[in-house]
Design a protein around this motif. Structure first.
Motif, mmCIF file in Angstrom:
data_model
loop_
_atom_site.group_PDB
_atom_site.id
_atom_site.type_symbol
_atom_site.label_atom_id
_atom_site.label_comp_id
_atom_site.label_asym_id
_atom_site.label_seq_id
_atom_site.Cartn_x
_atom_site.Cartn_y
_atom_site.Cartn_z
ATOM 1 N N GLN A 79 39.914 33.002 56.851
ATOM 2 C CA GLN A 79 41.014 33.879 57.243
ATOM 3 C C GLN A 79 40.534 35.332 57.153
ATOM 4 O OE1 GLN A 79 44.589 33.421 57.425
ATOM 5 N NE2 GLN A 79 44.827 35.642 57.439
ATOM 6 N N ILE A 80 40.704 36.102 58.221
ATOM 7 C CA ILE A 80 40.378 37.536 58.144
ATOM 8 C C ILE A 80 41.687 38.292 57.949
ATOM 9 C CG2 ILE A 80 39.336 39.515 59.326
ATOM 10 C CD1 ILE A 80 37.363 37.185 58.737
ATOM 11 N N ASN A 81 41.759 39.047 56.873
ATOM 12 C CA ASN A 81 43.003 39.779 56.600
ATOM 13 C C ASN A 81 42.994 41.110 57.322
ATOM 14 O OD1 ASN A 81 44.009 37.739 54.919
ATOM 15 N ND2 ASN A 81 42.758 38.492 53.215
ATOM 16 N N LYS A 82 43.916 41.240 58.262
ATOM 17 C CA LYS A 82 43.929 42.456 59.090
ATOM 18 C C LYS A 82 44.353 43.677 58.278
ATOM 19 C CE LYS A 82 45.481 42.019 63.301
ATOM 20 N NZ LYS A 82 46.459 41.604 64.349
ATOM 21 N N TRP A 83 44.967 43.420 57.156
ATOM 22 C CA TRP A 83 45.357 44.515 56.251
ATOM 23 C C TRP A 83 44.714 44.247 54.899
ATOM 24 C CZ3 TRP A 83 47.601 46.044 51.725
ATOM 25 C CH2 TRP A 83 48.175 47.330 51.670
ATOM 26 N N SER A 84 43.866 45.136 54.447
ATOM 27 C CA SER A 84 43.290 44.986 53.106
ATOM 28 C C SER A 84 43.203 46.365 52.466
ATOM 29 C CB SER A 84 41.914 44.320 53.169
ATOM 30 O OG SER A 84 40.980 45.159 53.790
ATOM 31 N N ARG A 85 42.844 46.359 51.181
ATOM 32 C CA ARG A 85 42.912 47.632 50.473
ATOM 33 C C ARG A 85 41.855 47.684 49.370
ATOM 34 N NH1 ARG A 85 48.317 48.215 47.316
ATOM 35 N NH2 ARG A 85 46.980 47.239 45.749
ATOM 36 N N PHE A 86 41.416 48.893 49.067
ATOM 37 C CA PHE A 86 40.437 49.067 47.992
ATOM 38 C C PHE A 86 41.129 49.438 46.684
ATOM 39 C CE2 PHE A 86 37.782 49.754 51.758
ATOM 40 C CZ PHE A 86 36.748 48.885 51.466
ATOM 41 N N ASP A 87 40.621 48.872 45.590
ATOM 42 C CA ASP A 87 41.165 49.159 44.265
ATOM 43 C C ASP A 87 40.066 49.709 43.371
ATOM 44 O OD1 ASP A 87 43.727 47.841 44.850
ATOM 45 O OD2 ASP A 87 42.499 46.007 44.859
ATOM 46 N N ARG A 88 40.478 50.468 42.369
ATOM 47 C CA ARG A 88 39.528 50.943 41.368
ATOM 48 C C ARG A 88 39.492 49.979 40.190
ATOM 49 N NH1 ARG A 88 40.257 57.520 40.762
ATOM 50 N NH2 ARG A 88 39.679 57.994 42.920
ATOM 51 N N LYS A 89 38.282 49.586 39.815
ATOM 52 C CA LYS A 89 38.084 48.745 38.633
ATOM 53 C C LYS A 89 37.452 49.667 37.593
ATOM 54 C CE LYS A 89 35.543 44.564 37.304
ATOM 55 N NZ LYS A 89 34.614 43.520 37.776
ATOM 56 N N ASN A 90 38.208 50.023 36.578
ATOM 57 C CA ASN A 90 37.780 51.083 35.658
ATOM 58 C C ASN A 90 36.988 50.544 34.470
ATOM 59 O OD1 ASN A 90 39.382 53.559 36.726
ATOM 60 N ND2 ASN A 90 40.859 51.857 36.701
ATOM 61 N N TYR A 91 35.796 51.063 34.293
ATOM 62 C CA TYR A 91 35.046 50.799 33.063
ATOM 63 C C TYR A 91 33.957 51.852 32.936
ATOM 64 C CZ TYR A 91 31.435 48.432 35.933
ATOM 65 O OH TYR A 91 30.461 48.131 36.855
ATOM 66 N N PHE A 92 33.474 52.039 31.717
ATOM 67 C CA PHE A 92 32.410 53.010 31.514
ATOM 68 C C PHE A 92 31.078 52.314 31.332
ATOM 69 C CE2 PHE A 92 29.394 55.109 28.810
ATOM 70 C CZ PHE A 92 29.209 56.289 29.516
ATOM 71 N N TYR A 93 30.075 52.769 32.050
ATOM 72 C CA TYR A 93 28.712 52.340 31.786
ATOM 73 C C TYR A 93 27.787 53.394 32.378
ATOM 74 C CZ TYR A 93 25.228 48.900 30.425
ATOM 75 O OH TYR A 93 24.207 48.260 29.786
ATOM 76 N N ALA A 94 26.606 53.541 31.787
ATOM 77 C CA ALA A 94 25.743 54.654 32.175
ATOM 78 C C ALA A 94 25.228 54.553 33.616
ATOM 79 C CB ALA A 94 24.569 54.750 31.205
ATOM 80 N N ASP A 95 25.303 53.348 34.197
ATOM 81 C CA ASP A 95 24.835 53.218 35.584
ATOM 82 C C ASP A 95 25.975 53.403 36.593
ATOM 83 O OD1 ASP A 95 26.318 50.903 35.393
ATOM 84 O OD2 ASP A 95 24.605 49.536 35.559
ATOM 85 N N ASP A 290 41.980 57.633 46.977
ATOM 86 C CA ASP A 290 41.139 58.368 47.923
ATOM 87 C C ASP A 290 40.985 57.641 49.254
ATOM 88 O OD1 ASP A 290 40.669 60.411 46.172
ATOM 89 O OD2 ASP A 290 38.745 59.620 45.461
ATOM 90 N N LEU A 291 41.435 56.389 49.297
ATOM 91 C CA LEU A 291 41.169 55.583 50.500
ATOM 92 C C LEU A 291 42.464 55.018 51.075
ATOM 93 C CD1 LEU A 291 38.097 53.739 49.020
ATOM 94 C CD2 LEU A 291 38.021 55.044 51.156
ATOM 95 N N LEU A 292 42.589 55.081 52.386
ATOM 96 C CA LEU A 292 43.723 54.434 53.048
ATOM 97 C C LEU A 292 43.459 52.938 53.118
ATOM 98 C CD1 LEU A 292 44.172 56.953 55.982
ATOM 99 C CD2 LEU A 292 45.827 56.504 54.143
ATOM 100 N N PRO A 293 44.516 52.134 53.252
ATOM 101 C CA PRO A 293 44.285 50.703 53.468
ATOM 102 C C PRO A 293 43.472 50.508 54.744
ATOM 103 C CG PRO A 293 46.609 51.134 53.060
ATOM 104 C CD PRO A 293 45.943 52.468 53.208
ATOM 105 N N LEU A 294 42.735 49.383 54.803
ATOM 106 C CA LEU A 294 41.955 49.062 56.002
ATOM 107 C C LEU A 294 42.834 48.266 56.945
ATOM 108 C CD1 LEU A 294 38.508 47.616 54.891
ATOM 109 C CD2 LEU A 294 38.887 49.638 56.295
ATOM 110 N N GLU A 295 42.945 48.714 58.167
ATOM 111 C CA GLU A 295 43.699 47.937 59.141
ATOM 112 C C GLU A 295 42.774 47.599 60.296
ATOM 113 O OE1 GLU A 295 47.795 49.028 60.051
ATOM 114 O OE2 GLU A 295 47.692 50.450 58.373
#
Ligand code: ADP
Ligand code: MG
Length: 498
Positions: A79-95, A290-295
């Motif tokens: 299934q290709i989702n015509k509407w998708s979105r980016f999320d932030r996954k928050n964690y700290f690491y030096a890289d 910072d990002l709009l949903p992908l359509e």
């Protein structure tokens, strides 16, 4: 599919496996910046201000990365989702200079799909199991820490920071190390056919998180552990074997499996605990502002579909049905896209030279490639891409056999010389005088001598020991250094002895 069971003290156990594969997307530049995504450059030479997370920088999605992920989804019937979105996954690491990874948790680009595997090499269609793929989402890779460059300091290389990954998440549908191995190889093959990931596990462009649990047959799913970043098919299988029997031991001695993240140690072939497993809420996921949903437009998805090549299963069917190859040969020739490409180039050239249909020369070409060429490459320690003989040159050799210029036996010698010198088959045959002798006069002369030298055996043959016929053929061929046309030798010998 045969059932895999672990024999414990309390009875039999089933293994349940789900794989999360990170596949680096083939694209010139990174997921949200214009910096190069090429592997192997000097550290920190491919880092834009976005990748280094300078304040005020804004990510811009790279259309090519999205396109590659959609093509991959279509290739596994997802299934290709015509509407998708980016999320932030928050964690700290030096890289991870941003302090978060841009990923897709709630609305992935690609939904439900599947990959068919088989454990039966001889007949890949006989024993097919469908493995569900839950989703493919697109996310950024992190940078790389280097702990071996300085005695007291660790360095960080941000070249990989921001490179696009597809995370391909399977259902917990695999039940043995072999099934997991077959799934990974099939997935890698599809990615390479599509061209969306080079599948190179040594360079880390494809790595797997291996989820394993055990249960008594028929019971509910058990608690799983997740072994991170395993980077070869063999190691994935070893991880499962070790992890499953470890879990059985823990459970049978009255313990509990804790959901945790583990690491595989290739040297000992064992896994060890790294940290307790985080849940989604530990990462404080939220939609990236910072990002709009992908359509996606339908025309974009259709363009992606139209750009797909013939995929391994379809190709295998065609090789069997239209070319008449055995299921085994069709399976081997289509398992890797490079093999199929080489074979198809050889087939086209062979058919053209012999002025025949591809189906009429497919077996000759397939047998030669799988036995002679693969045998030689194995000996030379080379892959098909590094083959000293090209499909066109090989077709030249097969043409000489087909039109009777040389025998199959001589063809093997000519091929050896082609490998050594890089010369054309016809040039070698001409220069070394290897043309097959079909002239009856010349062969009759040799036969007369062979029979005269072996009068005792001729007498035995005439007395009823017909098995000696092969001996006379062998002697004649030997006297003619293998260059006599075997069919003509047979006919003339029959006459001479008859
Ligand atoms: P997370 O995102 O926290 O890693 P998911 O539920 O998305 O968790 O599952 C991740 C992977 O774990 C999937 O590939 C899934 O098939 C596999 N998985 C889930 N439950 C089990 C289980 N009980 N045993 C083995 N694998 C499992
Ligand atoms: Mg996971």
């Amino acid at each position: 599919m045969s059932t895999y069971r672990i024999q414990g003290a309390t009875g039999e156990w089933e293994v349940v496996i789900g794989l999360e594969v990170h596949a680096q997307v083939v694209s010139q530049s990174k997921l949200f910046s214009g910096a190069s995504a090429t592997f192997g450059a000097e550290p920190n030479t491919q880092v834009s201000l976005v990748d280094a997370a300078m304040p005020g920088m804004l990510p811009v999605p790279n259309g090519e990365c999205i396109r590659q992920a959609v093509r991959t989804g279509l290739a596994i019937d997802a299934q290709i989702n015509k509407w998708s979105r980016f999320d932030r996954k928050n964690y700290f690491y030096a890289d991870l200079p941003q302090g978060y990874q841009i990923s897709q948790l709630y609305h992935p680009l690609v939904g439900e799909g599947h990959i068919d595997i088989s454990l039966d090499d001889k007949n890949p269609e006989a024993d097919v199991k469908r493995i569900g793929v839950e989703r493919i989402h697109v996310e950024q890779d992190a940078g790389k820490l280097m702990h071996d460059q300085h005695p007291t300091m660790s360095y960080v290389d941000l070249n990989r920071s921001g490179v696009a990954l597809m995370e391909i998440v399977s259902r917990p549908d695999m039940a043995s190390p072999l099934e997991a191995g077959a799934y990974l190889r099939k997935l890698r093959s599809i990615l390479r056919y599509v061209g969306s990931c080079d599948g190179n596990m040594e360079e880390g462009s494809m790595r797997a998180d291996v989820n394993v649990s055990v249960r008594k047959p028929g019971e509910e799913l058990g608690t799983r552990t997740e072994t991170k970043n395993v980077n070869s098919v063999r190691f994935v299988m070893a991880t499962i074997e070790h992890e499953a029997s470890r879990q059985v031991d823990v459970l049978e001695s009255g313990g509990k499996i804790v959901q945790e993240t583990r690491l595989f140690d290739p040297d000992s072939g064992t896994t060890r605990s790294m940290r307790s497993k985080e849940d989604a809420h530990d990462y404080r996921y939220f939609p990236d502002p910072d990002l709009l949903p992908l359509e996606l437009e339908d025309s974009f998805i259709e363009e992606c579909r139209a750009s797909l090549p013939e995929l391994p299963d379809a190709k295998r069917h065609r090789y069997e049905n239209a070319l008449g190859l055995s299921p085994y040969n069709a399976g081997v020739l289509t398992a890797e896209v490079e093999t199929a490409r080489w074979f198809e180039a050889l087939l086209a050239e062979t058919a053209a030279r012999q002025n025949k249909d591809e189906a009429a020369v497919a077996k000759q070409a397939a047998n030669w490639l799988l036995s002679e060429l693969f045998g030689a490459l194995n000996r030379l320690g080379r892959t098909l891409e590094g083959s000293p003989v090209s499909p066109v040159a090989a077709a030249g050799l097969l043409g000489l056999v087909a039109d009777g210029t040389i025998s199959g036996t001589i063809a093997k010698q000519v091929f050896e010389k082609m490998l050594e010198t890089g010369d054309d088959a016809s040039a070698i045959v001409e220069r070394d005088g290897l043309k097959q002798e079909s002239d009856t006069g010349a062969i009759d002369g040799v036969i007369a001598k062979v029979l005269a030298d072996n009068a005792d055996k001729v007498a035995q043959y005439k007395g009823g020991k017909e098995a000696l016929f092969g001996f006379f053929v062998g002697q004649t061929m030997k006297a003619m250094q293998g260059k006599a046309n075997p069919q003509v030798v047979n006919e003339l010998l029959k006459k001479a002895l008859g």
